[in-house]
Design a protein around this motif. Structure first.
Motif, PDB file in Angstrom:
ATOM      1  N   ARG A  30      17.400  43.079  41.067  1.00 11.77           N
ATOM      2  CA  ARG A  30      16.765  43.245  42.368  1.00 11.77           C
ATOM      3  C   ARG A  30      17.591  42.513  43.413  1.00 11.77           C
ATOM      4  N   ILE A  31      17.453  42.952  44.643  1.00 10.65           N
ATOM      5  CA  ILE A  31      18.111  42.262  45.741  1.00 10.65           C
ATOM      6  C   ILE A  31      17.495  40.865  45.888  1.00 10.65           C
ATOM      7  N   GLY A  32      18.352  39.853  45.874  1.00  7.54           N
ATOM      8  CA  GLY A  32      17.893  38.470  45.930  1.00  7.54           C
ATOM      9  C   GLY A  32      17.983  37.745  44.607  1.00  7.54           C
ATOM     10  N   ASP A  33      18.223  38.485  43.489  1.00  8.70           N
ATOM     11  CA  ASP A  33      18.369  37.841  42.184  1.00  8.70           C
ATOM     12  C   ASP A  33      19.686  37.074  42.112  1.00  8.70           C
ATOM     13  N   THR A  34      19.671  35.969  41.397  1.00 13.70           N
ATOM     14  CA  THR A  34      20.876  35.192  41.126  1.00 13.70           C
ATOM     15  C   THR A  34      21.323  35.490  39.710  1.00 13.70           C
TER      16      THR A  34
ATOM     17  N   MET B 261      24.250  35.539  44.228  1.00 13.31           N
ATOM     18  CA  MET B 261      23.013  36.243  44.548  1.00 13.31           C
ATOM     19  C   MET B 261      23.323  37.687  44.924  1.00 13.31           C
TER      20      MET B 261
ATOM     21  N   THR C  27      23.098  40.741  47.009  1.00 16.49           N
ATOM     22  CA  THR C  27      22.747  41.013  48.402  1.00 16.49           C
ATOM     23  C   THR C  27      22.598  42.498  48.688  1.00 16.49           C
TER      24      THR C  27
ATOM     25  N   SER D  83      16.896  34.731  37.963  1.00 14.78           N
ATOM     26  CA  SER D  83      15.721  34.862  38.825  1.00 14.78           C
ATOM     27  C   SER D  83      14.655  35.752  38.219  1.00 14.78           C
TER      28      SER D  83
ATOM     29  N   THR E 135      11.802  30.112  38.515  1.00 13.28           N
ATOM     30  CA  THR E 135      12.721  29.604  39.527  1.00 13.28           C
ATOM     31  C   THR E 135      13.055  28.137  39.310  1.00 13.28           C
TER      32      THR E 135
ATOM     33  N   ASP F 121      13.809  26.173  42.561  1.00 19.87           N
ATOM     34  CA  ASP F 121      14.815  27.145  43.018  1.00 19.87           C
ATOM     35  C   ASP F 121      16.192  26.770  42.501  1.00 19.87           C
TER      36      ASP F 121
ATOM     37  N   THR G 273      19.585  28.735  43.163  1.00 16.93           N
ATOM     38  CA  THR G 273      20.401  28.585  44.369  1.00 16.93           C
ATOM     39  C   THR G 273      21.446  27.483  44.235  1.00 16.93           C
TER      40      THR G 273
END
Length: 449
Positions: free
Chosen positions: A276-280, A289, A291, A324, A328, A389, A392
């Motif tokens: 998914r968009i936003g997964d690391t 990540m 994007t 992700s 988290t 998180d 990140t």
């Protein structure tokens, strides 16, 4: 020929020059243009307010649409004024004013649609500039021909120029109109696809990956329909596309299999929701990540801010770690060594204190210190803690904890030992150092002893 050029609109204006009808026409034109400017200003403010509140996607090309209001409204008002005043006086000046008003308005309207289609992404700026230049050139040529009154002669000449492509007989006029129809239908289809994508992306009830799939499929379907419609309008039999499709399939099977594999893999990733968009993620020693998920590649922004384009096939065939997917929180630890004479309970309490007020460190579960080993130079301690998180990055958090440990240990006079080694040189083999003025017999044993 020059007399014929100016016998149309310019000739009518010249004939009316100096007569009272010209003054009336100029007055009517000024009043209509002033009214058009007022209406365009009011409409521009109203639409700007709606864009800010609801239709944020309309910001692309909004300046072109704002510029189109005045000439288009002016053309409509001048046309109405001409229809009303034509039974009473000549309207040569109004006829002449209609041409640039309508032409300039048409240019800005096309600019609006083109910028909605191409202006959103920076890589399409070249296509946008090309479309705007071609449209401006064609519209200005059409306006000049209309003012001169030779547009019918030019169209007749283009229709008389015939040539043959394969088994199809074409004229210059049919070829030009065909290219024009193809361009118009493609731009309209891409604009509808962009509007459809905006509507889908604003839907809050759909999954993010499903939004991307629907948007891509919708745009592709609209482009295919536009191609078929434009070919039909030109007069090309679309049944010949069957042969082209077969050749394309052979090409995909041999030379384009990697490209086709990337496109298919992109739709698989979007449909099965593995990314998914936003997964690391971690893939091929790269951590970052996600994007963007495009049909051919996926954009991954690394921890250093550099974006990497990864072919979608690689994300299907290689091992990918998704940090992700489920949680988290992440576990981190720092290690430190203290001298053997250190008060261990105090040192371990200071380790826990070093995590206080550090952003993203969780206090539940609480940080815990451990005595790991008795080293050759000191006692090895370790501090474990959980980070919120963690996908990140954890380097900045561990650095802050280490700085706190250094500060607290220095404040409480707890030393962090460094490696110390003692080197001893023993008298081996009876070799003694030589002294100045000593007997030579003491420097070395006698020969044969």
């Amino acid at each position: 020929m020059s007399d014929r050029f100016f016998s149309h609109m310019f000739g009518d204006v010249v004939r009316d020059y100096g007569q009272p009808a010209m003054l009336w026409q100029a007055g009517v034109l000024l009043v209509t243009l002033l009214l058009a400017w007022v209406l365009a200003r009011v409409l521009r403010r109203y639409l700007d307010l709606r864009r800010q509140t609801r239709y944020e996607a309309l910001r692309f090309g909004a300046e072109s649409l704002n510029r189109a209001f005045f000439p288009l409204i002016g053309a409509v008002l001048v046309w109405l004024a001409r229809a009303i005043t034509s039974p009473f006086m000549h309207t040569a000046l109004l006829n002449l004013a209609l041409v640039p008003l309508f032409g300039i308005g048409l240019i800005y309207i096309v600019f609006f649609f083109a910028r909605r289609v191409f202006g959103r992404y920076g890589e399409n700026q070249t296509w946008l500039s090309l479309v705007e230049r071609l449209v401006s050139l064609m519209v200005w040529i059409g306006m000049v021909l209309t003012v001169m009154g030779i547009q019918d002669d030019v169209l007749a000449w283009m229709g008389s120029v015939h040539f043959r492509i394969a088994n199809t007989h074409l004229s210059l006029l049919s070829l030009f109109s065909g290219v024009l129809w193809v361009g118009v239908t493609m731009i309209v289809a891409m604009w509808l696809g962009s509007a459809f994508e905006d509507r889908v992306m604003r839907a809050s009830s759909l999954d993010a990956n499903l939004k991307v799939v629907l948007a891509r499929l919708g745009r592709a379907l609209l482009v295919v329909v536009a191609v078929l419609v434009s070919l039909s309008l030109v007069g090309i039999d679309i049944r010949v596309l069957g042969v082209f499709g077969g050749a394309l399939g052979v090409g995909l099977g041999f030379g384009l299999q990697k490209i086709a594999s990337n496109y298919v893999s992109g739709f698989i990733i979007l449909l099965d929701r593995s990314l998914r968009i936003g997964d690391t993620i971690n893939v091929s020693s790269l951590q970052g990540m996600v994007t963007q998920i495009r049909t051919r590649y996926t954009v991954v922004r690394g921890l250093d801010g550099v974006e990497t384009l990864i072919p979608n096939e690689k994300l299907i065939t290689d091992v990918v770690q998704n940090r992700s997917s489920f949680q988290t929180q992440g576990y981190a630890k720092v290690a430190v060594q203290v001298a053997y004479e250190t008060d261990l309970p105090q040192a371990m309490a200071l380790l826990v204190e070093a995590t206080q007020d550090v952003p993203r460190i969780l206090q539940e579960p609480a940080p815990a210190p451990y005595l790991v080993d008795f080293g050759s130079d000191g006692i090895d301690l370790e501090l474990g803690f959980w980070i919120e998180d963690a996908a990140t990055g954890t380097v900045s958090v561990r650095s802050a904890v280490n700085l706190n440990i250094w500060r607290l240990f220095a404040k409480h006079e707890i030393s962090i030992p460094f490696a110390q080694r003692e080197v001893r040189i023993l008298n081996a083999g009876g070799i003694l150092p030589q002294n100045d003025g000593a007997d030579a017999s003491l420097a070395a044993p006698p020969r044969g002893a």
